[in-house]
Design a protein around this motif. Sequence first.
Motif, PDB file in Angstrom:
ATOM      1  N   LYS A  89       0.948  -1.159   0.064  1.00 55.61           N
ATOM      2  CA  LYS A  89       0.143   0.056  -0.083  1.00 55.61           C
ATOM      3  C   LYS A  89       0.807   1.384   0.053  1.00 55.61           C
ATOM      4  N   LYS A  90       1.908   1.330   0.668  1.00 55.52           N
ATOM      5  CA  LYS A  90       2.708   2.554   0.876  1.00 55.52           C
ATOM      6  C   LYS A  90       3.653   2.523  -0.540  1.00 55.52           C
ATOM      7  N   ILE A  91       4.126   1.638  -1.030  1.00 53.87           N
ATOM      8  CA  ILE A  91       4.740   1.782  -2.190  1.00 53.87           C
ATOM      9  C   ILE A  91       3.780   2.135  -3.563  1.00 53.87           C
ATOM     10  N   LYS A  92       2.608   1.818  -3.542  1.00 54.92           N
ATOM     11  CA  LYS A  92       1.640   2.217  -4.520  1.00 54.92           C
ATOM     12  C   LYS A  92       1.372   3.718  -4.258  1.00 54.92           C
ATOM     13  N   GLU A  93       1.110   4.233  -2.778  1.00 54.42           N
ATOM     14  CA  GLU A  93       0.889   5.694  -2.843  1.00 54.42           C
ATOM     15  C   GLU A  93       2.252   6.332  -3.049  1.00 54.42           C
ATOM     16  N   LYS A  94       3.626   5.806  -2.892  1.00 51.40           N
ATOM     17  CA  LYS A  94       4.691   6.814  -3.019  1.00 51.40           C
ATOM     18  C   LYS A  94       5.032   6.919  -4.567  1.00 51.40           C
ATOM     19  N   TYR A  95       4.750   5.812  -5.650  1.00 50.68           N
ATOM     20  CA  TYR A  95       5.166   5.880  -6.744  1.00 50.68           C
ATOM     21  C   TYR A  95       3.866   6.073  -7.911  1.00 50.68           C
ATOM     22  N   GLY A  96       2.626   5.651  -7.287  1.00 46.22           N
ATOM     23  CA  GLY A  96       1.453   5.762  -8.145  1.00 46.22           C
ATOM     24  C   GLY A  96       1.479   4.419  -8.617  1.00 46.22           C
ATOM     25  N   PHE A  97       0.164   4.112  -8.645  1.00 46.57           N
ATOM     26  CA  PHE A  97      -0.125   2.491  -9.091  1.00 46.57           C
ATOM     27  C   PHE A  97      -1.787   2.636  -9.624  1.00 46.57           C
ATOM     28  N   LYS A  98      -1.958   1.797 -10.823  1.00 46.77           N
ATOM     29  CA  LYS A  98      -2.911   1.644 -11.653  1.00 46.77           C
ATOM     30  C   LYS A  98      -3.062   0.427 -12.330  1.00 46.77           C
ATOM     31  N   LYS A  99      -4.147  -0.133 -11.650  1.00 43.63           N
ATOM     32  CA  LYS A  99      -4.546  -1.462 -12.379  1.00 43.63           C
ATOM     33  C   LYS A  99      -5.320  -1.205 -13.700  1.00 43.63           C
ATOM     34  N   GLU A 100      -4.642  -2.077 -14.496  1.00 43.95           N
ATOM     35  CA  GLU A 100      -5.426  -2.169 -15.898  1.00 43.95           C
ATOM     36  C   GLU A 100      -6.469  -3.207 -16.243  1.00 43.95           C
ATOM     37  N   ALA A 101      -5.691  -4.139 -16.987  1.00 42.24           N
ATOM     38  CA  ALA A 101      -6.629  -5.341 -17.520  1.00 42.24           C
ATOM     39  C   ALA A 101      -6.739  -6.469 -16.370  1.00 42.24           C
ATOM     40  N   SER A 102      -7.825  -6.839 -16.301  1.00 42.18           N
ATOM     41  CA  SER A 102      -8.140  -8.321 -15.235  1.00 42.18           C
ATOM     42  C   SER A 102      -7.358  -9.179 -15.756  1.00 42.18           C
ATOM     43  N   TYR A 103      -6.660 -10.235 -15.125  1.00 46.56           N
ATOM     44  CA  TYR A 103      -5.874 -11.435 -15.414  1.00 46.56           C
ATOM     45  C   TYR A 103      -6.668 -12.324 -15.288  1.00 46.56           C
ATOM     46  N   LEU A 104      -7.951 -12.438 -14.733  1.00 47.76           N
ATOM     47  CA  LEU A 104      -8.319 -14.087 -14.433  1.00 47.76           C
ATOM     48  C   LEU A 104      -9.123 -14.485 -15.856  1.00 47.76           C
ATOM     49  N   PRO A 105      -9.937 -13.646 -16.572  1.00 45.67           N
ATOM     50  CA  PRO A 105     -10.769 -14.187 -17.705  1.00 45.67           C
ATOM     51  C   PRO A 105      -9.518 -14.594 -18.741  1.00 45.67           C
ATOM     52  N   PHE A 106      -8.532 -14.031 -18.981  1.00 45.88           N
ATOM     53  CA  PHE A 106      -7.547 -14.328 -20.096  1.00 45.88           C
ATOM     54  C   PHE A 106      -6.904 -15.796 -19.608  1.00 45.88           C
ATOM     55  N   PHE A 107      -6.298 -15.483 -18.318  1.00 45.76           N
ATOM     56  CA  PHE A 107      -5.385 -16.810 -17.902  1.00 45.76           C
ATOM     57  C   PHE A 107      -5.952 -17.977 -17.189  1.00 45.76           C
ATOM     58  N   ASP A 108      -7.286 -17.909 -17.114  1.00 48.73           N
ATOM     59  CA  ASP A 108      -8.192 -18.977 -16.850  1.00 48.73           C
ATOM     60  C   ASP A 108      -8.208 -20.122 -18.058  1.00 48.73           C
ATOM     61  N   THR A 109      -8.274 -19.391 -19.384  1.00 43.49           N
ATOM     62  CA  THR A 109      -8.321 -20.057 -20.454  1.00 43.49           C
ATOM     63  C   THR A 109      -6.837 -20.311 -20.806  1.00 43.49           C
ATOM     64  N   TYR A 110      -6.091 -19.392 -20.872  1.00 43.13           N
ATOM     65  CA  TYR A 110      -4.527 -19.550 -21.313  1.00 43.13           C
ATOM     66  C   TYR A 110      -3.826 -20.483 -20.592  1.00 43.13           C
ATOM     67  N   LEU A 111      -4.097 -20.691 -19.384  1.00 38.49           N
ATOM     68  CA  LEU A 111      -3.299 -22.011 -18.569  1.00 38.49           C
ATOM     69  C   LEU A 111      -4.174 -23.229 -18.861  1.00 38.49           C
ATOM     70  N   GLY A 112      -3.472 -24.221 -19.100  1.00 35.09           N
ATOM     71  CA  GLY A 112      -3.792 -25.654 -19.130  1.00 35.09           C
ATOM     72  C   GLY A 112      -4.055 -26.014 -18.016  1.00 35.09           C
ATOM     73  N   ASP A 113      -4.861 -27.392 -17.778  1.00 37.53           N
ATOM     74  CA  ASP A 113      -5.104 -27.932 -16.403  1.00 37.53           C
ATOM     75  C   ASP A 113      -3.714 -28.472 -15.969  1.00 37.53           C
ATOM     76  N   ASP A 114      -2.777 -28.625 -16.852  1.00 35.99           N
ATOM     77  CA  ASP A 114      -1.485 -29.173 -16.405  1.00 35.99           C
ATOM     78  C   ASP A 114      -0.666 -28.509 -15.482  1.00 35.99           C
ATOM     79  N   ILE A 115      -1.286 -27.002 -15.365  1.00 37.69           N
ATOM     80  CA  ILE A 115      -0.511 -26.554 -14.262  1.00 37.69           C
ATOM     81  C   ILE A 115      -0.789 -26.812 -12.876  1.00 37.69           C
ATOM     82  N   LEU A 116      -1.778 -27.563 -12.869  1.00 38.53           N
ATOM     83  CA  LEU A 116      -2.200 -28.125 -11.498  1.00 38.53           C
ATOM     84  C   LEU A 116      -0.982 -29.311 -11.101  1.00 38.53           C
TER      85      LEU A 116
END
Length: 651
Positions: free
Chosen positions: A362-389
């Motif tokens: 939280k402190k680092i984000k406040e010091k330098y500025g932080f911005k979330k862009e695209a969500s990772y879950l929709p893409f990576f849920d499909t991009y990663l195969g079940d062999d990751i488990l």
Amino acid sequence: MKNFLSLCLLAFLSATTVFAQNKKEVLMTIDGKPVYANEFERVYSKNLDLVQDESQKDIDGYLQLFIDYKLKIAEAKEQGLDKTADYTKEFSKYRDQLSRNYLFEDKVAEELAKEAYERGKEDIDASHILIRADYEALPQDTLAAYNKIKGIRERALKGEDFSKLAKLYSEEPGAKERGGDLGYFSVFSMVYPFESAAYKTKVGEISPIVRTSFGYHIIKVNDKRARQPKVEVSHIMISDKKGARDFNPEERINEIAAMLKQGENFESLAKQFSDDKNSAVLGGKLKPFTKGDLRAPEFEDAAYNLKNIGDISKPVKTDFGWHIIRLDEKLPMESFDQQREELEKKVNEGERSKIVTSATNKKIKEKYGFKKEASYLPFFDTYLGDDILKRKWEMTPISSNDDKVLFTIGDKKATYSDFAKYITERQKSTRPYKLKESLLVDFYDEFETNELKDYFKERLEFENEDYAAILNEYRDGLLIFDVMDKNIWQKGKNDSIGIQEYYNKSKQDYQWKQRVDADIYAATSEALAQQVLKMLGEGKTSEEIKTTLNSDAKVNVIITPGVFEIDQRELPENFEIKKGVSKIYPSHDSFVVVNVNEIIAPGPKSLEDVKGKVLSNYQNDLEKSWMESLHKKYDVEVNKKTLKHVKKQLK
């Protein structure tokens, strides 16, 4: 871990930084590469007191050592040692440690350490009931577990026997036998949420429902008591790990125990017979400790069972051998400042570290500025195969159209590809996961934390001159270790022919002093020593003497056979070397008679006897030759005008 810190004292830690280069005074060049004057000034001022050779304390003498140091760094880079995986890993580890002094997490860690210190003043006796539901459980299973523990808690609050409820319902292994009983525990013994609930619950009461990685708990606190402070003891140790001994260790410790009962001095017996040489010279005294500090629970229990100052234990067996323990002092509870370093280390290594991490991010984000862009879950849920488990996932390239920015910190962007690379490496060391979504959530949190901290550290090296200088000291110190290890230490260690040849040329430097093959008789009184003299004169054996003068109830003489150098501590002071039975010598509150069977003349020690010392000297010779070759290999040019200015500045 590489103990490079002691090396750095010899290697003259460098402090090359971006700031050092602002002052464009070049002190010297090595193959045309500049070394700046203020780097030399810094290390000279910092390390002057560490230089033992007076001839090297003047600037010209010190400069020669500094040149040697810089040549080793140049050679390390020439050999590519700054690119190896081990070097990168070690440097990253030290950078993480160093940056903690500048990161915001120290403040949070300090607060948690203070909380742990206060909690650590008490031990808690508690029982609990567990209904399992790990963090990957399906929502309906989690809800069912919660409702079950809720119902059990309501029954306990109405007065039902907690132990019986635990035996009936708790899913903790062994609950049916123990009824949920945990016994006494203190801070850091349990996972943090469980610990917090236990400390916040009053004696006799039942805690609210607590969620941990194991599932849902309710805790009944049975008792709270003040934690035991540290104790200070002395001991006499007879090792049973010292190879083939000429006596039985258990028999020897029992002999010493009998002598103590007879009133013999504890310190004198420790100095004379204890195999713990570090404490023997101090009369057996050890550093203060509390339960859990030593790797010998039997020793700790025996020490804490001693009630009064001066009490002495019966012989105690541990993995190290046999001990007799005397209680010397019961110490007051340590202050927070005395325990601070240890507490903060535990905070940063355990579950509390998640709290520290969250606050730091939280402190680092406040010091330098932080911005979330695209969500990772929709893409990576499909991009990663079940062999990751199964930890066997292989990354495929992400097209430029799909490679979106996950977040921005300062002027740095973290992309889908960056996260995918992190997953590729991280999967190798992950715990088993049941659900891909759970893995992604945990991996993303770790990835974001790593990116934030890395950015902070990168900026810190530009923003903070002291940090940059110290960081470079670690960087070059590790390189010095690696280049010395590769070219000198390992080379010398593995060169059995070279070691043998070196020993053959210098064996006159490795000599035994005069030695005696003897039996040493230590009696508790001069009269008994006179009896030993008489019996030896009659031709009695050591076993016959021990049988005659000792009994099951009383030990009057201890016999130590062996080969001893003339100044070895087992022999009495001012011992006259001659074959046969000696006179009586007072020694450590005993009276000693020595029966010399053979006098062994001084002579060369075998290579096996002095291999460590020979190896060290051989490596020193290798280093000398190696340094001569480096001076020939690299072109070193000193700027005399700058050196003159440096001398003026330093004086």
